[in-house]
Design a protein around this motif. Structure first.
Motif, PDB file in Angstrom:
ATOM      1  N   UNK A  55      12.886   3.644  -6.636  1.00 58.03           N
ATOM      2  CA  UNK A  55      11.540   3.230  -7.020  1.00 58.03           C
ATOM      3  C   UNK A  55      11.068   2.010  -6.220  1.00 58.03           C
ATOM      4  N   UNK A  56      12.025   1.221  -5.724  1.00 57.24           N
ATOM      5  CA  UNK A  56      11.657   0.129  -4.830  1.00 57.24           C
ATOM      6  C   UNK A  56      11.096   0.690  -3.525  1.00 57.24           C
ATOM      7  N   UNK A  57      11.758   1.710  -2.995  1.00 56.99           N
ATOM      8  CA  UNK A  57      11.266   2.351  -1.771  1.00 56.99           C
ATOM      9  C   UNK A  57       9.896   2.996  -2.008  1.00 56.99           C
ATOM     10  N   UNK A  58       9.722   3.615  -3.166  1.00 55.12           N
ATOM     11  CA  UNK A  58       8.433   4.231  -3.483  1.00 55.12           C
ATOM     12  C   UNK A  58       7.331   3.179  -3.555  1.00 55.12           C
ATOM     13  N   UNK A  59       7.655   2.019  -4.115  1.00 51.51           N
ATOM     14  CA  UNK A  59       6.667   0.938  -4.205  1.00 51.51           C
ATOM     15  C   UNK A  59       6.295   0.428  -2.816  1.00 51.51           C
ATOM     16  N   UNK A  60       7.300   0.251  -1.962  1.00 50.29           N
ATOM     17  CA  UNK A  60       7.040  -0.178  -0.588  1.00 50.29           C
ATOM     18  C   UNK A  60       6.111   0.821   0.105  1.00 50.29           C
ATOM     19  N   UNK A  61       6.420   2.087  -0.055  1.00 48.08           N
ATOM     20  CA  UNK A  61       5.642   3.151   0.575  1.00 48.08           C
ATOM     21  C   UNK A  61       4.205   3.156   0.052  1.00 48.08           C
ATOM     22  N   UNK A  62       4.043   2.986  -1.244  1.00 50.79           N
ATOM     23  CA  UNK A  62       2.706   3.024  -1.848  1.00 50.79           C
ATOM     24  C   UNK A  62       1.851   1.849  -1.391  1.00 50.79           C
ATOM     25  N   UNK A  63       2.415   0.643  -1.457  1.00 45.17           N
ATOM     26  CA  UNK A  63       1.667  -0.550  -1.057  1.00 45.17           C
ATOM     27  C   UNK A  63       1.278  -0.472   0.413  1.00 45.17           C
ATOM     28  N   UNK A  64       2.223  -0.053   1.247  1.00 46.05           N
ATOM     29  CA  UNK A  64       1.951   0.044   2.682  1.00 46.05           C
ATOM     30  C   UNK A  64       0.875   1.079   2.971  1.00 46.05           C
ATOM     31  N   UNK A  65       0.944   2.224   2.289  1.00 47.80           N
ATOM     32  CA  UNK A  65      -0.006   3.296   2.540  1.00 47.80           C
ATOM     33  C   UNK A  65      -1.426   2.896   2.139  1.00 47.80           C
ATOM     34  N   UNK A  66      -1.562   2.238   1.002  1.00 47.94           N
ATOM     35  CA  UNK A  66      -2.891   1.810   0.562  1.00 47.94           C
ATOM     36  C   UNK A  66      -3.413   0.691   1.463  1.00 47.94           C
ATOM     37  N   UNK A  67      -2.524  -0.204   1.897  1.00 49.41           N
ATOM     38  CA  UNK A  67      -2.937  -1.243   2.841  1.00 49.41           C
ATOM     39  C   UNK A  67      -3.411  -0.619   4.147  1.00 49.41           C
ATOM     40  N   UNK A  68      -2.678   0.395   4.609  1.00 50.77           N
ATOM     41  CA  UNK A  68      -3.081   1.106   5.815  1.00 50.77           C
ATOM     42  C   UNK A  68      -4.389   1.851   5.642  1.00 50.77           C
ATOM     43  N   UNK A  69      -4.646   2.309   4.416  1.00 46.91           N
ATOM     44  CA  UNK A  69      -5.918   2.982   4.136  1.00 46.91           C
ATOM     45  C   UNK A  69      -7.090   2.024   4.364  1.00 46.91           C
TER      46      UNK A  69
END
Length: 203
Positions: A55-69
């Motif tokens: 879930x830590x990896x999922x959080x990293x992925x989510x935050x990064x993806x929305x920031x990239x958006x």
């Protein structure tokens, strides 16, 4: 071996290094605007190597993806149109170079925004639709930023946390299922979800 396959293998190679989480952040960030390989394969590989951090990896992925958006939104908002309303050289570069980008798809997305607004951004974030097209189009067509961010956060987080939960719960044996059926199930779930709200709105 084509360039996309080489990029795919290069992405996965980061899972075997101490920099896997950082690579996941960078990949998820840039995939939201132009990079052709989605972060899911690296996310899966990292979780398989350390399920306790799923879930830590999922959080990293989510935050990064929305920031990239937000980067994609800025590209569309500030760099997509000339003063005369034509596509800029940067837009033409995207159409000619980035997989998933075409003038026809871009025009179609405008109509989807006008009809579905929040829901189409959520759908693009959760399903296999080319998310980068929607992030840039969101800025190009001046979509309201707050709903854009909220829909991206919900859609992207739902996708990555669901993948993380499946592997955390079922282990390596679920990866074949994810590869074969996850995108189809994501589309069906989204259709049912949106369909339910449309029915409630009509009642």
């Amino acid at each position: 071996m084509n360039i996309v396959r080489r990029l795919y293998d290069w992405v996965l190679s980061w899972a075997a290094t101490p920099y896997g989480a950082a690579a996941l952040f960078v990949l998820a960030f840039f995939e939201s605007s132009f990079f052709p390989i989605p972060p899911d394969p690296l996310l899966i590989a990292l979780i398989l190597g350390a399920r306790a951090k799923a879930f830590r990896f999922a959080a990293v992925c989510s935050v990064a993806s929305v920031s990239g958006a937000l980067l994609g939104y800025a590209i569309g908002h500030y760099s997509w149109w000339t003063l005369s309303g034509d596509f800029t050289a940067l837009a033409q570069f995207f159409f000619n170079t980035v997989p998933g980008f075409t003038v026809e798809k871009f025009a179609m997305v405008q109509g989807l925004f006008e009809t579905w607004n929040f829901w189409i951004i959520f759908t693009a974030g959760f399903t296999p639709l080319p998310y980068k097209v929607f992030t840039i189009a969101g800025g190009a067509f001046d979509i309201s930023l707050v709903p854009f961010i909220l829909a991206s956060l919900v859609g992207r987080s739902a996708r990555f946390f669901l993948v993380a939960w499946l592997i955390w719960r079922f282990g390596a044996q679920i990866t074949t299922f994810i590869d074969k059926y996850f995108n189809l199930l994501a589309v069906l779930f989204t259709v049912l979800l949106i369909g339910g709200f449309v029915v409630l709105k009509m009642v």
